[in-house]
Design an enzyme around this catalytic site. Structure first.
Site, mmCIF file in Angstrom:
data_model
loop_
_atom_site.group_PDB
_atom_site.id
_atom_site.type_symbol
_atom_site.label_atom_id
_atom_site.label_comp_id
_atom_site.label_asym_id
_atom_site.label_seq_id
_atom_site.Cartn_x
_atom_site.Cartn_y
_atom_site.Cartn_z
ATOM 1 C CG ASP A 24 43.222 38.014 37.949
ATOM 2 O OD1 ASP A 24 42.103 38.572 38.019
ATOM 3 O OD2 ASP A 24 44.287 38.581 38.274
ATOM 4 C CG ASN A 72 37.165 38.652 44.615
ATOM 5 O OD1 ASN A 72 37.285 37.476 44.268
ATOM 6 N ND2 ASN A 72 38.069 39.569 44.263
HETATM 7 C C1 IPE Z 1 41.991 36.571 42.556
HETATM 8 O O1 IPE Z 1 41.791 37.586 41.632
HETATM 9 C C2 IPE Z 1 40.673 36.016 43.004
HETATM 10 C C3 IPE Z 1 39.917 35.245 42.022
HETATM 11 C C4 IPE Z 1 40.314 34.931 40.830
HETATM 12 C C5 IPE Z 1 38.635 34.793 42.485
HETATM 13 P P1 IPE Z 1 41.724 39.124 42.087
HETATM 14 O O2 IPE Z 1 41.566 39.907 40.850
HETATM 15 O O3 IPE Z 1 40.694 39.293 43.136
HETATM 16 O O4 IPE Z 1 43.150 39.333 42.746
HETATM 17 P P2 IPE Z 1 44.006 40.663 42.996
HETATM 18 O O5 IPE Z 1 43.130 41.624 43.729
HETATM 19 O O6 IPE Z 1 44.404 41.193 41.646
HETATM 20 O O7 IPE Z 1 45.193 40.199 43.776
HETATM 21 C C1 IPE Z 2 38.753 37.306 37.970
HETATM 22 O O1 IPE Z 2 38.762 38.339 37.047
HETATM 23 C C2 IPE Z 2 37.366 36.949 38.409
HETATM 24 C C3 IPE Z 2 37.083 37.234 39.836
HETATM 25 C C4 IPE Z 2 37.885 37.787 40.696
HETATM 26 C C5 IPE Z 2 35.777 36.818 40.290
HETATM 27 P P1 IPE Z 2 38.806 39.855 37.530
HETATM 28 O O2 IPE Z 2 37.419 40.332 37.706
HETATM 29 O O3 IPE Z 2 39.678 40.004 38.711
HETATM 30 O O4 IPE Z 2 39.454 40.541 36.267
HETATM 31 P P2 IPE Z 2 40.555 41.676 36.261
HETATM 32 O O5 IPE Z 2 41.713 41.179 37.064
HETATM 33 O O6 IPE Z 2 39.931 42.893 36.861
HETATM 34 O O7 IPE Z 2 40.894 41.839 34.820
HETATM 35 MG MG MG Z 3 41.671 40.368 38.933
#
Ligand code: IPE
Ligand code: IPE
Ligand code: MG
Length: 244
Positions: A24, A72
């Site tokens: 993340d 997502n």
């Molecule tokens: C968790 O990250 C999912 C992945 C890393 C694929 P998210 O960014 O989607 O999670 P939340 O929404 O902050 O809980």
């Molecule tokens: C995790 O990084 C990757 C996926 C969920 C695919 P994010 O895209 O959630 O990055 P932040 O949390 O918005 O910084």
């Molecule tokens: Mg995220």
């Protein structure tokens, strides 16, 4: 001291067999630099191989990464398309066989586009005989969906007289989870600073050690991974028992 020397000197022999990673912070990493979120995903995907190679060096048997969650899909279509394009590129271009890496997957792929499904199938077949580190990729994965599907399958087996309620035990439930066959998860790392599981491996993480690091995923390099392993080695696992 070289990186290799540092790695081996700073760890003891208690290496986790299976490490799960919530990758993340890609978006925030990019935003902080005035870049498009997609740049964060591009940079983030490069870290996967660094972690897998380090895992192999120190003897971690399996890595599970959260690449795309069932939640997502609520992101803008453009970002979703960019993420899947990166996933396909990674799976097509990475030389897994050179590193003896075996690729496996979790998640519902039935709704993914044809190219992605074909790419998944090919990499699965191409690496199926590899005996090194397993890289298990959770793609369109959600733990609640996985659990629901397990309940449905077990209910059907009961309805068709294939099992008795009394026969149902942890093992049988685990046989219906997508992590079937993988070792128990010893350590779960979430990068990016959030302290939540976000529908990741809710059953499988019972008694796993959890490490939450503020480091954004694109900055999670070999040394950060080693630091997570060191953190794990400081923990005392009791599994409900008493200190040994
Ligand atoms: C968790 O990250 C999912 C992945 C890393 C694929 P998210 O960014 O989607 O999670 P939340 O929404 O902050 O809980
Ligand atoms: C995790 O990084 C990757 C996926 C969920 C695919 P994010 O895209 O959630 O990055 P932040 O949390 O918005 O910084
Ligand atoms: Mg995220």
């Amino acid at each position: 001291m070289s990186l290799n020397e540092y790695i081996f000197k700073s760890l003891d022999s208690n290496i986790p067999k299976h490490v799960a990673l919530i990758m993340d912070g890609n978006g925030r990493w990019a935003t902080l630099r005035g870049l498009d979120r997609s740049k964060g995903h591009q940079e983030g995907v490069k870290r996967i191989s660094d972690v897998v190679r380090t895992a192999d060096k120190i003897g971690v048997k399996a890595i599970t990464i959260f690449a795309f969650s069932t939640e997502n899909w609520s992101r803008p279509q453009k970002e979703i398309d960019e993420i899947f394009a990166l996933v396909r590129k990674y799976l097509k271009e990475e030389r897994f066989n050179e590193d003896n890496v075996k690729i496996t997957f979790m998640g519902d792929h039935s709704i993914l586009d044809e190219d992605t499904r074909k790419t998944i199938q090919e990499v699965r077949e191409k690496t199926s005989g590899n005996t090194g580190t397993i890289l298990n990729i959770a793609l369109n994965y959600g733990s609640k969906e996985e659990t629901l599907n397990a309940i449905k399958t077990i209910s059907k087996d009961y309805k068709n007289g294939k099992i008795d309620i009394e026969e149902l035990d942890y093992n049988r439930v685990e046989n219906h989870l997508m992590s079937k066959g993988l070792p128990d998860i010893d350590l779960m790392v979430r990068t990016g600073g959030e302290k939540r599981l976000s529908n990741f491996l809710l059953w499988q993480l019972a008694y796993s050690e959890l490490h939450f690091t503020p480091v954004y995923w694109p900055d999670y390099n070999e040394l950060e991974f080693i630091n997570s392993i060191k953190e794990y080695q400081k923990r005392e696992r009791r599994f409900g028992g008493l200190k040994l």
